[in-house]
Design a protein around this motif. Structure first.
Motif, PDB file in Angstrom:
ATOM      1  N   LEU A 119     -27.460  44.233 -58.192  1.00 27.92           N
ATOM      2  CA  LEU A 119     -26.572  44.699 -57.124  1.00 27.92           C
ATOM      3  C   LEU A 119     -26.814  43.812 -55.923  1.00 27.92           C
ATOM      4  O   LEU A 119     -27.958  43.651 -55.485  1.00 27.92           O
ATOM      5  CB  LEU A 119     -26.855  46.162 -56.790  1.00 27.92           C
ATOM      6  N   ALA A 120     -25.737  43.240 -55.381  1.00 27.33           N
ATOM      7  CA  ALA A 120     -25.839  42.408 -54.188  1.00 27.33           C
ATOM      8  C   ALA A 120     -24.988  43.046 -53.100  1.00 27.33           C
ATOM      9  O   ALA A 120     -23.806  43.329 -53.314  1.00 27.33           O
ATOM     10  CB  ALA A 120     -25.358  40.990 -54.468  1.00 27.33           C
ATOM     11  N   ALA A 121     -25.585  43.306 -51.940  1.00 29.00           N
ATOM     12  CA  ALA A 121     -24.883  43.958 -50.837  1.00 29.00           C
ATOM     13  C   ALA A 121     -24.669  42.979 -49.692  1.00 29.00           C
ATOM     14  O   ALA A 121     -25.600  42.292 -49.263  1.00 29.00           O
ATOM     15  CB  ALA A 121     -25.677  45.165 -50.349  1.00 29.00           C
ATOM     16  N   PHE A 122     -23.412  42.932 -49.188  1.00 29.87           N
ATOM     17  CA  PHE A 122     -23.042  42.041 -48.099  1.00 29.87           C
ATOM     18  C   PHE A 122     -22.742  42.873 -46.848  1.00 29.87           C
ATOM     19  O   PHE A 122     -23.062  44.053 -46.798  1.00 29.87           O
ATOM     20  CB  PHE A 122     -21.830  41.204 -48.507  1.00 29.87           C
ATOM     21  N   GLY A 123     -22.099  42.271 -45.871  1.00 31.68           N
ATOM     22  CA  GLY A 123     -21.828  42.958 -44.623  1.00 31.68           C
ATOM     23  C   GLY A 123     -20.934  44.169 -44.770  1.00 31.68           C
ATOM     24  O   GLY A 123     -21.184  45.206 -44.153  1.00 31.68           O
ATOM     25  N   ASN A 124     -19.887  44.063 -45.574  1.00 31.93           N
ATOM     26  CA  ASN A 124     -18.966  45.192 -45.697  1.00 31.93           C
ATOM     27  C   ASN A 124     -18.521  45.457 -47.133  1.00 31.93           C
ATOM     28  O   ASN A 124     -17.520  46.127 -47.356  1.00 31.93           O
ATOM     29  CB  ASN A 124     -17.735  44.981 -44.806  1.00 31.93           C
TER      30      ASN A 124
ATOM     31  N   GLU B 270     -25.443  54.955 -59.492  1.00 34.81           N
ATOM     32  CA  GLU B 270     -23.987  54.984 -59.659  1.00 34.81           C
ATOM     33  C   GLU B 270     -23.295  54.854 -58.317  1.00 34.81           C
ATOM     34  O   GLU B 270     -23.635  55.554 -57.360  1.00 34.81           O
ATOM     35  CB  GLU B 270     -23.570  56.283 -60.346  1.00 34.81           C
ATOM     36  N   ILE B 271     -22.330  53.946 -58.234  1.00 29.36           N
ATOM     37  CA  ILE B 271     -21.504  53.769 -57.051  1.00 29.36           C
ATOM     38  C   ILE B 271     -20.249  54.617 -57.230  1.00 29.36           C
ATOM     39  O   ILE B 271     -19.460  54.371 -58.137  1.00 29.36           O
ATOM     40  CB  ILE B 271     -21.115  52.293 -56.846  1.00 29.36           C
ATOM     41  N   LEU B 272     -20.077  55.632 -56.374  1.00 26.41           N
ATOM     42  CA  LEU B 272     -18.941  56.542 -56.499  1.00 26.41           C
ATOM     43  C   LEU B 272     -17.819  56.142 -55.550  1.00 26.41           C
ATOM     44  O   LEU B 272     -18.054  55.851 -54.375  1.00 26.41           O
ATOM     45  CB  LEU B 272     -19.375  57.978 -56.203  1.00 26.41           C
ATOM     46  N   THR B 273     -16.595  56.112 -56.086  1.00 23.48           N
ATOM     47  CA  THR B 273     -15.389  55.838 -55.312  1.00 23.48           C
ATOM     48  C   THR B 273     -14.307  56.768 -55.834  1.00 23.48           C
ATOM     49  O   THR B 273     -14.507  57.468 -56.834  1.00 23.48           O
ATOM     50  CB  THR B 273     -14.931  54.373 -55.496  1.00 23.48           C
ATOM     51  N   PRO B 274     -13.139  56.808 -55.187  1.00 19.24           N
ATOM     52  CA  PRO B 274     -12.062  57.628 -55.740  1.00 19.24           C
ATOM     53  C   PRO B 274     -11.706  57.258 -57.178  1.00 19.24           C
ATOM     54  O   PRO B 274     -11.247  58.095 -57.943  1.00 19.24           O
ATOM     55  CB  PRO B 274     -10.896  57.343 -54.781  1.00 19.24           C
ATOM     56  N   SER B 275     -11.923  55.988 -57.541  1.00 16.43           N
ATOM     57  CA  SER B 275     -11.614  55.555 -58.912  1.00 16.43           C
ATOM     58  C   SER B 275     -12.749  55.833 -59.886  1.00 16.43           C
ATOM     59  O   SER B 275     -12.530  55.942 -61.088  1.00 16.43           O
ATOM     60  CB  SER B 275     -11.312  54.051 -58.926  1.00 16.43           C
TER      61      SER B 275
ATOM     62  N   THR C  53     -18.478  41.546 -63.319  1.00 17.24           N
ATOM     63  CA  THR C  53     -18.780  41.546 -61.896  1.00 17.24           C
ATOM     64  C   THR C  53     -17.728  42.394 -61.196  1.00 17.24           C
ATOM     65  O   THR C  53     -16.529  42.123 -61.323  1.00 17.24           O
ATOM     66  CB  THR C  53     -18.775  40.120 -61.323  1.00 17.24           C
ATOM     67  N   THR C  54     -18.166  43.428 -60.468  1.00 16.15           N
ATOM     68  CA  THR C  54     -17.239  44.358 -59.833  1.00 16.15           C
ATOM     69  C   THR C  54     -17.581  44.487 -58.355  1.00 16.15           C
ATOM     70  O   THR C  54     -18.746  44.648 -57.994  1.00 16.15           O
ATOM     71  CB  THR C  54     -17.316  45.751 -60.494  1.00 16.15           C
ATOM     72  N   MET C  55     -16.543  44.410 -57.509  1.00 20.95           N
ATOM     73  CA  MET C  55     -16.727  44.490 -56.063  1.00 20.95           C
ATOM     74  C   MET C  55     -16.318  45.874 -55.551  1.00 20.95           C
ATOM     75  O   MET C  55     -15.323  46.448 -56.003  1.00 20.95           O
ATOM     76  CB  MET C  55     -15.891  43.415 -55.373  1.00 20.95           C
ATOM     77  N   PHE C  56     -17.089  46.407 -54.587  1.00 24.29           N
ATOM     78  CA  PHE C  56     -16.796  47.693 -53.972  1.00 24.29           C
ATOM     79  C   PHE C  56     -16.862  47.543 -52.452  1.00 24.29           C
ATOM     80  O   PHE C  56     -17.916  47.203 -51.909  1.00 24.29           O
ATOM     81  CB  PHE C  56     -17.803  48.763 -54.419  1.00 24.29           C
ATOM     82  N   ALA C  57     -15.748  47.779 -51.758  1.00 24.67           N
ATOM     83  CA  ALA C  57     -15.733  47.750 -50.297  1.00 24.67           C
ATOM     84  C   ALA C  57     -16.411  49.006 -49.770  1.00 24.67           C
ATOM     85  O   ALA C  57     -16.209  50.102 -50.303  1.00 24.67           O
ATOM     86  CB  ALA C  57     -14.300  47.663 -49.784  1.00 24.67           C
ATOM     87  N   TYR C  58     -17.199  48.870 -48.728  1.00 27.51           N
ATOM     88  CA  TYR C  58     -17.929  50.017 -48.189  1.00 27.51           C
ATOM     89  C   TYR C  58     -17.025  51.210 -47.852  1.00 27.51           C
ATOM     90  O   TYR C  58     -17.366  52.348 -48.181  1.00 27.51           O
ATOM     91  CB  TYR C  58     -18.711  49.614 -46.928  1.00 27.51           C
TER      92      TYR C  58
END
Length: 330
Positions: free
Chosen positions: A172-177, A223-228, A200-205
């Motif tokens: 997992l790599a985390a950037f600014g946003n 687990e990264i939770l999003t509406p999807s 490779t999957t990107m998730f916006a904060y």
């Protein structure tokens, strides 16, 4: 009796066989093997790994062969392959690592050409344009050259502030946003069900609703939770791990929004993950996606939010919700 599979591995020790033999028996005992038996005449030692609890099950046979002043250590492993542990990690490799780890504390193991070459590639990838990684906090296992390369290509002008690597499961790599989950490399992409390509999957904060950890005694998954990607209240991540890599939608190795992490890996990463959670909360505030906001105090953010309320840009309920999220991050 469980279904088993046999595998072999070898390494060389920089000591004569007469000095190595006593260490083999001791190393097996210290590693947790039971019924350890030694045959000095044949230079062989056997041990069983058959605990009452847990899924790892098998036995190890170690044979020594003199090579001048050094010793060749030939290891034959026979492990069970019809359980959950075998689906998530090669059990023969695990038994071999348990033994080799203890041996390495007693004798000097000569690294193979392949091991030296792998270390060289990973070190080169990490130090290539080394200033790119100056602000990165590396947590967990040593990152693979493949994962470093993917992240470097995705964001050539921005280095991640966090790079969390899980053994054999991805990173997992985390950037600014935003953050990315990378599952690449031969072993990792095989576990992800996409051999040769990786995932490779990107998730916006602002799109992330929560970061959830589901732990068991010896394993766990972030687990990264999003509406999807919804939560796991009605899921059993480990139910389908004895099937093929793409046969079960709950498999944490194949899902794009999950990163398998052992409890010890999660504990090590927890301070940085809490920081990540805080950044995600702040990203949902007005102006929250601006980079370089780390020096703005919570009080200043609440004042800005109050100004938006006074100007009618946000209503009272939005102000109350934003204020609650800011204060919860203290």
């Amino acid at each position: 009796m469980p279904k088993t599979k046999e595998a072999q591995a070898a390494f060389r020790v920089d000591s004569p066989v007469t000095e190595v033999f006593p260490h083999v028996e001791t190393a097996l005992v210290e590693a947790g093997f039971k019924r350890v038996t030694a045959d000095a005449a044949r230079q062989k030692v056997n041990g069983e790994w058959k605990p009452l609890f847990g899924t790892l099950w098998g036995e190890l046979s170690v044979a020594l062969h003199p090579l001048g002043t050094t010793t060749s250590v030939m290891v034959t492993s026979r492990a069970a392959i019809d359980n959950i542990h075998a689906a998530t990690r090669d059990p023969n490799q695990r038994l071999f690592e348990l033994f080799r780890e203890k041996m390495s504390a007693k004798v000097r193991i000569v690294r193979s050409d392949a091991e030296r070459e792998r270390d060289k590639v990973q070190t080169a990838a990490l130090h290539a344009d080394e200033h790119f990684w100056d602000g990165t906090n590396f947590v967990g296992a040593k990152p693979s050259a493949a994962a470093l390369g993917v992240v470097r290509e995705m964001a050539p002008d921005e280095s991640p502030w966090l790079f969390l690597t899980s053994v054999g499961a991805g990173a997992l790599a985390a950037f600014g946003n935003y953050l990315v989950i990378v599952k690449t490399g031969v072993v990792v992409s095989f576990m992800a069900g996409s051999l040769g390509r990786g995932r490779t999957t990107m998730f916006a904060y602002p799109d992330i609703t929560a970061i959830e950890y589901n732990g068991q005694l010896m394993s766990g998954v972030l687990e990264i939770l999003t509406p999807s990607y919804q939560g796991t209240a009605n899921k059993d991540f480990w139910r389908g791990t004895t099937q093929s890599r793409n046969a079960n939608s709950d498999d944490p190795y194949t899902l794009s929004n999950t990163l398998p992490l052992s409890p010890s890996e999660y504990k090590q990463a927890l301070p940085r993950l809490n920081e990540l959670r805080g950044r995600i909360v702040r990203s949902k505030s007005p102006g929250g996606n601006d980079l370089g906001r780390g020096n703005i105090s919570v009080a200043d953010e609440i004042r800005k939010l109050k100004e938006l309320l006074d100007q009618g840009i946000v209503d009272q309920s939005e102000f109350d919700e934003g204020k609650k999220k800011l204060l919860s991050n203290l």
